[in-house]
Design an enzyme around this catalytic site. Structure first.
Site, mmCIF file in Angstrom:
data_model
loop_
_atom_site.group_PDB
_atom_site.id
_atom_site.type_symbol
_atom_site.label_atom_id
_atom_site.label_comp_id
_atom_site.label_asym_id
_atom_site.label_seq_id
_atom_site.Cartn_x
_atom_site.Cartn_y
_atom_site.Cartn_z
ATOM 1 C CE1 TYR A 55 -3.595 -0.344 -1.347
ATOM 2 C CE2 TYR A 55 -5.824 0.254 -0.435
ATOM 3 C CZ TYR A 55 -4.628 -0.354 -0.540
ATOM 4 O OH TYR A 55 -4.266 -1.165 0.576
ATOM 5 C CD GLU A 73 -8.692 -26.219 27.570
ATOM 6 O OE1 GLU A 73 -9.952 -26.671 27.340
ATOM 7 O OE2 GLU A 73 -8.310 -25.118 27.345
ATOM 8 C CE LYS A 133 -3.701 -4.716 8.094
ATOM 9 N NZ LYS A 133 -3.530 -4.636 6.722
ATOM 10 C CB THR A 168 -0.734 0.045 1.430
ATOM 11 O OG1 THR A 168 -1.681 -1.040 1.148
ATOM 12 C CG2 THR A 168 -1.786 1.274 1.262
ATOM 13 C CB THR A 194 0.048 -3.386 6.582
ATOM 14 O OG1 THR A 194 -1.228 -3.438 5.607
ATOM 15 C CG2 THR A 194 0.526 -2.289 6.477
ATOM 16 C CG ASP A 195 -3.285 -7.229 3.498
ATOM 17 O OD1 ASP A 195 -3.577 -6.285 4.311
ATOM 18 O OD2 ASP A 195 -3.899 -7.629 2.359
#
Length: 357
Positions: free
Chosen positions: A54, A314, A193, A41, A120-121
């Protein structure tokens, strides 16, 4: 008034035209920083400054640097375009090339640090991968943006400015790979994120920030404690491909099919994004145990945002021959397991890697 306007204009021309040239001529004592651009981005472009849609990776590194006033006063900057993709299209082929280029650059005495522009993903996965395979104590900084370069109030230019400031700061050395976003400095191990669109999307919820960056000046709070970079055992110098590791998301009434399909399609490892403390229903646990008996390494992580997945909590990991992810979320657990599987390791040894890295 006209004369005053002409004088002001002339001063602006001098400031914008001459001073950068003078600054460039007097940069012998500035750090040398290389920017490696991968897209994202921060290099995105839209038809207008106020639309959400975009195209990622539309702007080259030279254009990005030129859009940041004063950045060349922080360091001598060179840029290279490694790729130009949205980070949803990041691949380990690109990451291996990136890691090898970083190691080659940082081995040079005339390179003081590297900044990587990235979407950023998947930034947290790339940062963590580089944290494990970079072989230098020199600063490596990942930076991106949540708004494209054409947006009103784009966050990319200041993020890049601060990233260069962090890379040029001697105090950044030895802290592993860092991520600089929205004035915050994160360690690669801890950040994640947290928002699809908010500018303050990255958080380090368990361990907190490494520090803050403010207009090229940095204030550090702590240094990551896990093994990284020069202390890491992982070396990708001769690696061309990583083993397949799948992530399987747990949910109510989850069937066993996804685990069986992953094994059938050649996965060497499986990370379960489990419920709660890395838990699964009975059917899924049985399928995961069958996979483990076939030599597939099964790591229990969690779909929950924060918290630690503890061993034998667990789920009887000792009996099932599972690995608990400790603090690593599923996407980072996958990265560590892929690297661990490059060499033979017993499950107890892999478990220790999750405690150490």
């Amino acid at each position: 008034m006209k004369r005053q306007a002409e004088v002001v204009f002339l001063l602006l021309v001098i400031i914008s035209g001459v001073l950068p040239h003078v600054s460039h001529a007097q940069t012998k004592n500035l750090p040398n920083i290389v920017i490696l651009a991968t897209g994202g981005t921060i290099a995105g472009s839209a038809a207008s400054g106020t639309q959400a849609a975009y195209t990622s990776g539309a702007v080259g590194i030279d254009t990005m640097v030129a859009a940041v006033p004063g950045i060349k006063a922080l360091a001598n900057i060179k840029g290279e375009q490694i790729s130009n993709v949205g980070s949803q299209d990041m691949t380990f082929a690109i990451l291996l090339s990136l890691a090898k280029r970083i190691n080659a650059l940082l081995a040079q005495s005339d390179v003081d640090g590297v900044v990587v522009t990235h979407g950023t993903d998947t930034m947290e996965e790339s940062a963590y991968f580089l944290n494990l395979v970079v072989k230098s104590d020199k600063p490596v900084i990942l930076v991106g943006s949540m708004r494209p370069s054409t947006a009103v109030s784009a966050d990319g230019p200041l993020n890049l400015y601060n990233a260069i400031g962090v890379a040029a700061d001697p105090k950044s050395a030895g802290r592993g790979v860092l991520v600089v976003m929205n004035d915050w400095i994160h360690g690669a191990h801890s950040l994640t994120k947290t928002s699809t669109t908010a500018v303050q999307t990255f958080m380090s919820p368990l361990r907190g920030l490494v520090g803050v960056a403010s207009y090229g000046k940095d204030d550090y709070y702590n240094s990551p404690v896990w093994k990284h970079t020069t202390a890491s055992e992982f070396d990708v110098a001769n690696v061309t491909q990583l083993p397949r590791v799948d992530i399987i998301y747990a949910y109510t009434d989850m069937p066993e099919d996804a685990i069986d399909a992953s094994v059938a399609n050649g996965a060497k490892g499986i990370v379960i994004a489990g419920v709660g403390n890395g838990n699964m229903n009975k059917t899924t646990i049985e399928a995961a145990a069958r996979a483990a008996k076939k030599g597939v390494v099964v790591v229990r992580s969690t779909r929950v945002t924060t918290g630690v997945v503890g061993r034998n909590v667990e789920v009887n990991d000792d009996k099932m021959n599972f690995v608990a992810s400790d603090e690593l979320n599923p996407q980072k657990a996958r990265v560590l397991l892929m690297l661990a599987l490059l060499k033979p390791h017993t499950n107890p040894e892999i478990q220790n890697l999750f405690y150490e890295y």
